[in-house]
Design a protein around this motif. Structure first.
Motif, PDB file in Angstrom:
ATOM      1  N   LYS A   1       0.735  -1.266  -0.430  1.00 28.16           N
ATOM      2  CA  LYS A   1      -0.424  -0.056  -0.026  1.00 28.16           C
ATOM      3  C   LYS A   1       1.293   1.719  -0.032  1.00 28.16           C
ATOM      4  N   SER A   2       1.848   1.280   0.214  1.00 27.16           N
ATOM      5  CA  SER A   2       3.213   2.141   0.187  1.00 27.16           C
ATOM      6  C   SER A   2       4.424   2.066  -0.289  1.00 27.16           C
ATOM      7  N   PRO A   3       4.689   2.818   0.021  1.00 26.76           N
ATOM      8  CA  PRO A   3       6.345   2.669  -0.256  1.00 26.76           C
ATOM      9  C   PRO A   3       7.353   2.961   0.408  1.00 26.76           C
ATOM     10  N   LEU A   4       6.590   3.382   1.453  1.00 24.90           N
ATOM     11  CA  LEU A   4       8.010   4.016   3.045  1.00 24.90           C
ATOM     12  C   LEU A   4       7.303   2.511   3.941  1.00 24.90           C
ATOM     13  N   LYS A   5       8.180   2.642   4.918  1.00 32.26           N
ATOM     14  CA  LYS A   5       7.104   1.419   6.456  1.00 32.26           C
ATOM     15  C   LYS A   5       6.601   2.792   6.913  1.00 32.26           C
ATOM     16  N   PHE A   6       7.044   3.943   7.000  1.00 36.59           N
ATOM     17  CA  PHE A   6       6.320   5.168   8.261  1.00 36.59           C
ATOM     18  C   PHE A   6       6.003   6.761   7.489  1.00 36.59           C
ATOM     19  N   GLY A   7       5.521   7.020   7.250  1.00 34.94           N
ATOM     20  CA  GLY A   7       5.514   8.969   6.802  1.00 34.94           C
ATOM     21  C   GLY A   7       4.327   8.984   6.633  1.00 34.94           C
ATOM     22  N   ARG A   8       3.451   9.873   6.287  1.00 34.22           N
ATOM     23  CA  ARG A   8       2.364  10.593   5.981  1.00 34.22           C
ATOM     24  C   ARG A   8       1.791  10.668   4.784  1.00 34.22           C
ATOM     25  N   ILE A   9       1.086  10.428   4.390  1.00 31.05           N
ATOM     26  CA  ILE A   9       0.714  10.749   2.839  1.00 31.05           C
ATOM     27  C   ILE A   9       0.165  13.221   2.734  1.00 31.05           C
ATOM     28  N   SER A  10       1.382  13.769   2.379  1.00 29.91           N
ATOM     29  CA  SER A  10       1.164  14.387   1.596  1.00 29.91           C
ATOM     30  C   SER A  10       0.043  15.494   1.005  1.00 29.91           C
TER      31      SER A  10
END
Length: 406
Positions: A246-255
């Protein structure tokens, strides 16, 4: 009479002078790595920047010819060129006038180490492990703001959070967790000599409730898989893996989300379609390929900055923009979850993020608005055995009460 008393007094004094027998207490043997350390001069250090195996031995009495012989002999067990900065090593040196190194021990991690013994004419190399015990742990919690901070508050190894995020990466959007989402995990930790922590082991089972919908996950070895890898299946024996993360990052936020009518300040607040999803994170954060595929572009170009594009099959392509650094080259085959670059601010961007773009049949689409292919469920003939296997784990999960983070 006085003489008799005097003699008796002298006899008593002699008795008082008799000292009790003192038993010699043996000094405990100081043994480590299979060697009695008191027999050697011991040097314990860590590999420094610029150090090499040859330099370390040469500075401790070994000539270059012997160093080459040692290196050639132990090559199949240990590549002496690959000692890493910061790793601890121990040298055992002779106590005679030569004061020459006899044994080199290199610690690869808390558990694994390599012993190179060149005290005799025959050079010996052995890869060894410290005795490890595995202890089962359980943890539960309620999300306060995000998964990592919740685990920090609970005082639990953050690697447990990372692994749990990996397990549910296809089914739960960890960038949109809600306060009040809950989880329970059964996992293992490793210990050396029962007391020294040696790292996270594995997750055996977990339960995650997101938006009121609970999903179980059980680690299970599919007998049809020959490579020994395990997959995670839910309470219905469905595989939790999907073709795409679902995401190319393990953690972060959709900006910023996929939006064909978005106004962009960078372009004078005019309407310009945004055909990607922006994931914000600090510069240097690893970017992962969301599925297996072949790199068809890895370059710097205009507003895209440093970017990588991956072709997954005849239907799907993905692209990752604004990287600070690319970690793959055109033609490379990458696996799902493999690091392909790092968050940056190259090209047209006002902050550190990766713009993730998704193609289906040559057309850019919103990956969160389409049905993506799923993995096959566990084979029907294996399901009775699976349900029998997970029954006690499910009962154990159900019995775990919720821990509040502090």
């Amino acid at each position: 009479m006085l003489a008799v008393l005097t003699l008796m007094s002298c006899a008593d004094d002699k008795k008082a002078e008799i000292k009790p027998e003192v038993k010699e207490v043996k000094k405990p043997v100081n043994k480590k790595f299979g060697y009695v350390l008191d027999d050697y001069e011991v040097i314990s250090d860590t590999v420094q920047s610029g150090d090499s195996f040859g330099q370390i031995l040469f500075e401790n009495g070994i000539d270059y010819g012997t160093i080459q012989q040692i290196t050639d002999t132990v090559q199949s067990t240990f590549d002496t060129r690959k000692i890493l900065v910061g790793k601890p090593y121990t040298l055992l040196k002779s106590k005679d006038s030569a004061n020459q190194a006899k044994v080199f021990i290199y610690e690869q991690n808390k558990i694994d180490y390599v012993v190179l013994d060149f005290a005799d004419e025959v050079v010996k190399a052995a890869a060894k492990k410290r005795p490890v015990t595995v202890k089962e742990r359980v943890v539960s919690g309620v999300i306060n703001s995000n998964l990592s901070s919740t685990f920090d508050d609970l005082g639990v190894n953050i690697l447990v959070a990372y692994k749990m995020a990996d397990i549910y990466a296809w089914t739960i959007d960890f960038f949109r967790l809600q306060e009040g989402d809950r989880f329970k995990v059964i996992y293992t930790e490793k210990f050396i000599n029962d007391t020294i922590p040696a790292g996270f082991g594995e997750i055996k089972a977990s339960w995650f409730e997101h938006k009121g919908k609970p999903v179980y996950a059980f680690a299970y070895q599919n007998d049809s898989v020959n490579d020994g890898n395990r997959d995670f299946y839910d309470q219905h024996a469905d595989n939790l893996r999907r073709a795409f993360l679902k995401s190319p990052l393990k953690f972060g936020r959709i900006s910023s989300r996929y939006n064909l009518k978005r106004r962009i300040a960078y372009y004078g607040n005019r309407i310009r379609p945004h055909k990607g999803t922006d994931f914000a994170a600090p510069v240097g954060t690893p970017i992962m390929a969301t599925s297996d595929g072949t790199v068809i572009a890895s370059e710097y170009r205009g507003g895209n900055g440093n970017y990588v594009k991956v072709r997954h099959n005849k239907t799907y392509d993905t692209q990752y923009l604004h990287m600070s650094k690319r970690a793959v080259s055109r033609g490379d085959y990458v696996r799902q979850g493999e690091v392909i670059g790092y968050i940056g601010m190259t090209g047209n961007t006002s902050g550190p993020h990766v713009c993730y773009r998704f193609w289906k049949n040559g057309k850019q689409v919103n990956p969160f608005a389409i049905d993506l292919p799923t993995s096959e469920p566990l084979a029907e003939e294996l399901q009775p055995q699976y349900f029998e296997f997970i029954a006690p784990l499910r009962a154990q999960l159900d019995a775990i009460t919720f821990q509040k983070s502090t």
